[in-house]
Design a protein around this motif. Structure first.
Motif, mmCIF file in Angstrom:
data_model
loop_
_atom_site.group_PDB
_atom_site.id
_atom_site.type_symbol
_atom_site.label_atom_id
_atom_site.label_comp_id
_atom_site.label_asym_id
_atom_site.label_seq_id
_atom_site.Cartn_x
_atom_site.Cartn_y
_atom_site.Cartn_z
ATOM 1 N N VAL A 194 20.047 54.902 -70.076
ATOM 2 C CA VAL A 194 20.841 53.809 -69.451
ATOM 3 C C VAL A 194 20.351 53.161 -68.417
ATOM 4 O O VAL A 194 19.526 53.795 -67.434
ATOM 5 C CB VAL A 194 22.234 54.037 -69.710
ATOM 6 C CG1 VAL A 194 22.795 54.465 -70.740
ATOM 7 C CG2 VAL A 194 22.772 55.155 -68.613
ATOM 8 N N LEU A 195 20.801 51.837 -68.148
ATOM 9 C CA LEU A 195 20.399 50.830 -67.082
ATOM 10 C C LEU A 195 21.078 51.597 -65.975
ATOM 11 O O LEU A 195 22.248 51.774 -66.056
ATOM 12 C CB LEU A 195 20.573 49.632 -67.460
ATOM 13 C CG LEU A 195 19.779 49.032 -68.658
ATOM 14 C CD1 LEU A 195 20.075 47.580 -68.937
ATOM 15 C CD2 LEU A 195 18.353 49.136 -68.466
ATOM 16 N N GLY A 196 20.543 51.138 -64.627
ATOM 17 C CA GLY A 196 21.214 51.536 -63.411
ATOM 18 C C GLY A 196 21.079 53.214 -62.943
ATOM 19 O O GLY A 196 22.022 53.381 -62.018
ATOM 20 N N ILE A 197 20.270 53.848 -63.440
ATOM 21 C CA ILE A 197 20.384 55.255 -63.146
ATOM 22 C C ILE A 197 19.058 55.705 -62.374
ATOM 23 O O ILE A 197 19.186 56.219 -61.155
ATOM 24 C CB ILE A 197 20.275 56.217 -64.450
ATOM 25 C CG1 ILE A 197 21.549 56.041 -65.020
ATOM 26 C CG2 ILE A 197 20.479 57.646 -64.061
ATOM 27 C CD1 ILE A 197 22.987 56.323 -64.295
ATOM 28 N N ASP A 198 17.930 55.398 -63.046
ATOM 29 C CA ASP A 198 16.375 55.631 -62.458
ATOM 30 C C ASP A 198 15.506 54.482 -62.404
ATOM 31 O O ASP A 198 15.485 53.797 -63.570
ATOM 32 C CB ASP A 198 16.036 56.715 -63.391
ATOM 33 C CG ASP A 198 14.547 57.191 -62.833
ATOM 34 O OD1 ASP A 198 14.069 56.886 -61.690
ATOM 35 O OD2 ASP A 198 13.962 58.038 -63.744
ATOM 36 N N GLU A 199 15.445 54.212 -61.221
ATOM 37 C CA GLU A 199 14.490 52.919 -60.908
ATOM 38 C C GLU A 199 13.056 53.079 -61.508
ATOM 39 O O GLU A 199 12.586 52.016 -61.853
ATOM 40 C CB GLU A 199 14.448 52.879 -59.487
ATOM 41 C CG GLU A 199 13.386 51.467 -59.091
ATOM 42 C CD GLU A 199 13.507 51.402 -57.572
ATOM 43 O OE1 GLU A 199 13.065 50.335 -57.172
ATOM 44 O OE2 GLU A 199 14.241 52.033 -56.574
ATOM 45 N N GLN A 200 12.616 54.469 -61.782
ATOM 46 C CA GLN A 200 11.276 54.792 -62.537
ATOM 47 C C GLN A 200 11.203 54.569 -63.881
ATOM 48 O O GLN A 200 10.404 55.331 -64.457
ATOM 49 C CB GLN A 200 10.650 55.730 -61.835
ATOM 50 C CG GLN A 200 10.504 55.551 -60.261
ATOM 51 C CD GLN A 200 9.510 54.596 -59.921
ATOM 52 O OE1 GLN A 200 8.785 54.248 -60.465
ATOM 53 N NE2 GLN A 200 10.007 53.875 -58.705
ATOM 54 N N ALA A 201 12.342 54.600 -64.494
ATOM 55 C CA ALA A 201 12.754 54.854 -65.839
ATOM 56 C C ALA A 201 11.577 53.941 -66.663
ATOM 57 O O ALA A 201 11.444 52.845 -66.226
ATOM 58 C CB ALA A 201 14.204 54.549 -66.475
ATOM 59 N N SER A 206 13.097 47.142 -67.952
ATOM 60 C CA SER A 206 12.764 47.414 -66.634
ATOM 61 C C SER A 206 13.098 46.762 -65.370
ATOM 62 O O SER A 206 13.697 47.247 -64.478
ATOM 63 C CB SER A 206 11.263 47.961 -66.516
ATOM 64 O OG SER A 206 10.661 48.722 -67.530
ATOM 65 N N GLY A 207 13.103 45.387 -65.367
ATOM 66 C CA GLY A 207 13.538 44.547 -64.491
ATOM 67 C C GLY A 207 14.850 44.298 -64.461
ATOM 68 O O GLY A 207 15.445 44.474 -63.337
ATOM 69 N N THR A 208 15.710 44.421 -65.489
ATOM 70 C CA THR A 208 17.133 44.524 -65.573
ATOM 71 C C THR A 208 17.759 45.872 -64.958
ATOM 72 O O THR A 208 18.525 45.767 -64.149
ATOM 73 C CB THR A 208 17.658 44.389 -67.053
ATOM 74 O OG1 THR A 208 17.214 43.110 -67.374
ATOM 75 C CG2 THR A 208 19.177 44.215 -66.926
ATOM 76 N N ASN A 209 16.759 46.899 -65.430
ATOM 77 C CA ASN A 209 17.419 48.375 -64.675
ATOM 78 C C ASN A 209 17.213 48.079 -63.193
ATOM 79 O O ASN A 209 18.119 48.797 -62.589
ATOM 80 C CB ASN A 209 16.456 49.300 -65.341
ATOM 81 C CG ASN A 209 16.713 50.328 -64.787
ATOM 82 O OD1 ASN A 209 17.868 51.258 -64.795
ATOM 83 N ND2 ASN A 209 15.487 51.130 -64.154
ATOM 84 N N ARG A 210 16.255 47.780 -62.656
ATOM 85 C CA ARG A 210 16.022 47.689 -61.169
ATOM 86 C C ARG A 210 17.125 46.778 -60.566
ATOM 87 O O ARG A 210 17.492 47.081 -59.588
ATOM 88 C CB ARG A 210 14.619 47.294 -60.708
ATOM 89 C CG ARG A 210 13.432 48.242 -61.210
ATOM 90 C CD ARG A 210 12.243 47.999 -60.668
ATOM 91 N NE ARG A 210 11.684 46.649 -61.059
ATOM 92 C CZ ARG A 210 11.118 46.400 -62.301
ATOM 93 N NH1 ARG A 210 10.492 47.713 -62.921
ATOM 94 N NH2 ARG A 210 10.597 45.252 -62.667
ATOM 95 N N LEU A 211 17.195 45.724 -61.090
ATOM 96 C CA LEU A 211 18.319 44.773 -60.608
ATOM 97 C C LEU A 211 19.699 45.511 -60.849
ATOM 98 O O LEU A 211 20.375 45.178 -59.581
ATOM 99 C CB LEU A 211 18.394 43.525 -61.556
ATOM 100 C CG LEU A 211 19.581 42.301 -61.199
ATOM 101 C CD1 LEU A 211 19.174 41.869 -59.812
ATOM 102 C CD2 LEU A 211 19.691 41.546 -62.192
ATOM 103 N N LEU A 212 19.885 46.216 -61.676
ATOM 104 C CA LEU A 212 21.423 46.671 -61.623
ATOM 105 C C LEU A 212 21.553 47.849 -60.490
ATOM 106 O O LEU A 212 22.459 47.894 -59.720
ATOM 107 C CB LEU A 212 21.440 47.616 -63.050
ATOM 108 C CG LEU A 212 22.943 48.086 -63.090
ATOM 109 C CD1 LEU A 212 24.193 47.232 -62.703
ATOM 110 C CD2 LEU A 212 23.283 48.882 -64.502
ATOM 111 N N ALA A 227 24.909 50.747 -67.672
ATOM 112 C CA ALA A 227 25.077 50.242 -68.895
ATOM 113 C C ALA A 227 23.842 50.427 -69.986
ATOM 114 O O ALA A 227 22.907 50.953 -69.433
ATOM 115 C CB ALA A 227 25.100 48.461 -68.675
ATOM 116 N N SER A 228 24.293 50.246 -71.153
ATOM 117 C CA SER A 228 23.500 50.347 -72.253
ATOM 118 C C SER A 228 23.049 49.060 -72.555
ATOM 119 O O SER A 228 23.690 48.042 -72.584
ATOM 120 C CB SER A 228 23.912 51.198 -73.398
ATOM 121 O OG SER A 228 24.827 50.522 -74.102
ATOM 122 N N CYS A 229 21.765 48.961 -73.220
ATOM 123 C CA CYS A 229 21.468 47.734 -73.870
ATOM 124 C C CYS A 229 20.326 47.856 -74.971
ATOM 125 O O CYS A 229 19.639 48.857 -75.163
ATOM 126 C CB CYS A 229 20.477 46.925 -72.792
ATOM 127 S SG CYS A 229 19.943 45.201 -73.189
#
Length: 325
Positions: A201-208, A143-149, A158-160
């Protein structure tokens, strides 16, 4: 002699040779001048492509781990191969991080190719490492990496896949963000594609949200994490590629990790004439570790059991009492 001028700068010269002296009409001079301009533009584009490609590859090599940590109880191996036939280096990456008593296994893939993808990959790898070393659980790391992106806003996603593994117990906590499912080979040779629920994937939805799945890696088992370049084929479904990889890992059997990586990558390269970037991370758990033996020793009921695990003292004479008894 035709000077090659692009954007007001000389990038080279073109020399035309003839078998005898000759003059040039105004029409010929016009054609040759136009030809020199086209050659100059093509040469400049080729030079720019070479420079950007070298920069991207340099970034990729500098940002990927040069060696993986050696941890008692688990062997790991990572490989990265860039795409060929004009495709720039991509944003595929892998990492292995010691986080206290756990080992974090990470693989990811940034959308696109080139310098931008490689730079974003480096930022994401640093972010995942920072969150992991701060004792965050797998869900918080993702979640933290997603918000950072999203905050960086590079225009990419990105996927992870992130798996926190306890080398002693084999308990693993896995979280996935739009990444292909890992493949698990069990100690008896049976191989399966894990069904890990995940988020987008990361970088799309901040609430994911990214659910965590707990599983156990048994002694003698091997886990394979990979990017889509290993399984994608033009005109075929990605599920077919995953099943093909699963069957290959099962057929290879319990061989050294380097041999497993060589075979699965070789088959992937041979199956298509336009491969994408490939990253693969393999992790195999030993049957018994020194740490497990130490735990057994600590829980031993008496000195007789302890002595069965002690390394004999080469300096003690035969029949002499053992001072540790």
């Amino acid at each position: 002699f035709l000077p090659l001028i692009a954007s007001g700068r000389a990038v080279g010269s073109c020399i035309l040779g003839f078998d005898r002296p000759r003059g040039f009409s105004p029409e010929e001079r016009t054609v040759l001048t136009a030809l020199a301009g086209l050659i100059a533009q093509a040469l400049k584009r080729a030079q720019r492509y070479d420079s950007e490609s070298a920069l991207a590859r340099g970034l990729q090599n500098a940002l990927l781990p040069h060696r993986l940590p050696e941890v008692d109880g688990v062997d790991t191996l990572g490989r990265y191969l860039s795409g060929t036939q004009g495709m720039d280096v991509g944003g595929d990456w892998y990492d292995v991080i010691e986080t206290g008593h756990e080992l974090a296994l990470i693989i990811g893939d940034v959308q696109g190719h080139g310098v931008s993808a490689a730079a974003t990959m480096g930022q994401l790898r640093s972010a995942v490492r920072a969150f992991a070393l701060s004792s965050h659980d797998p869900q918080e790391v993702m979640s933290g990496t997603n918000r950072l992106l999203i905050d960086l806003d590079p225009g990419q996603f990105a996927s992870c896949c992130y798996i926190a593994l306890d080398p002693v117990t084999g308990v693993a906590r896995a979280v996935r963000a739009g990444h292909p499912q890992p493949v698990l080979r069990r100690p008896d040779g049976r191989t399966e594609v894990l069904d890990l629920p995940g988020g987008i994937v990361l970088g799309i939805d901040e609430q994911a949200s990214y659910p965590v799945t707990e599983m156990r890696l048994e002694p003698g088992a091997m886990l394979a994490l990979f990017t889509d370049g290993l399984i994608e084929r033009p005109g075929t479904d990605i599920d077919e590629g995953i099943e093909r990889l699963r069957a290959t890992v099962e057929r290879i059997g319990a061989v050294p990790l380097a041999e497993t990586a060589d075979q699965v990558i070789g088959e992937a390269r041979a199956a298509t004439d336009r491969p994408d970037d490939i990253a693969i991370l393999l992790a195999a758990r030993w049957a018994e570790t020194q740490k497990v033996r130490r735990l057994r020793e600590d829980q031993a009921p008496g000195p007789d059991l302890w002595r069965t695990f002690r390394r004999p003292d080469p300096g003690r004479a035969a029949g002499a009492p053992d001072p540790a008894s």
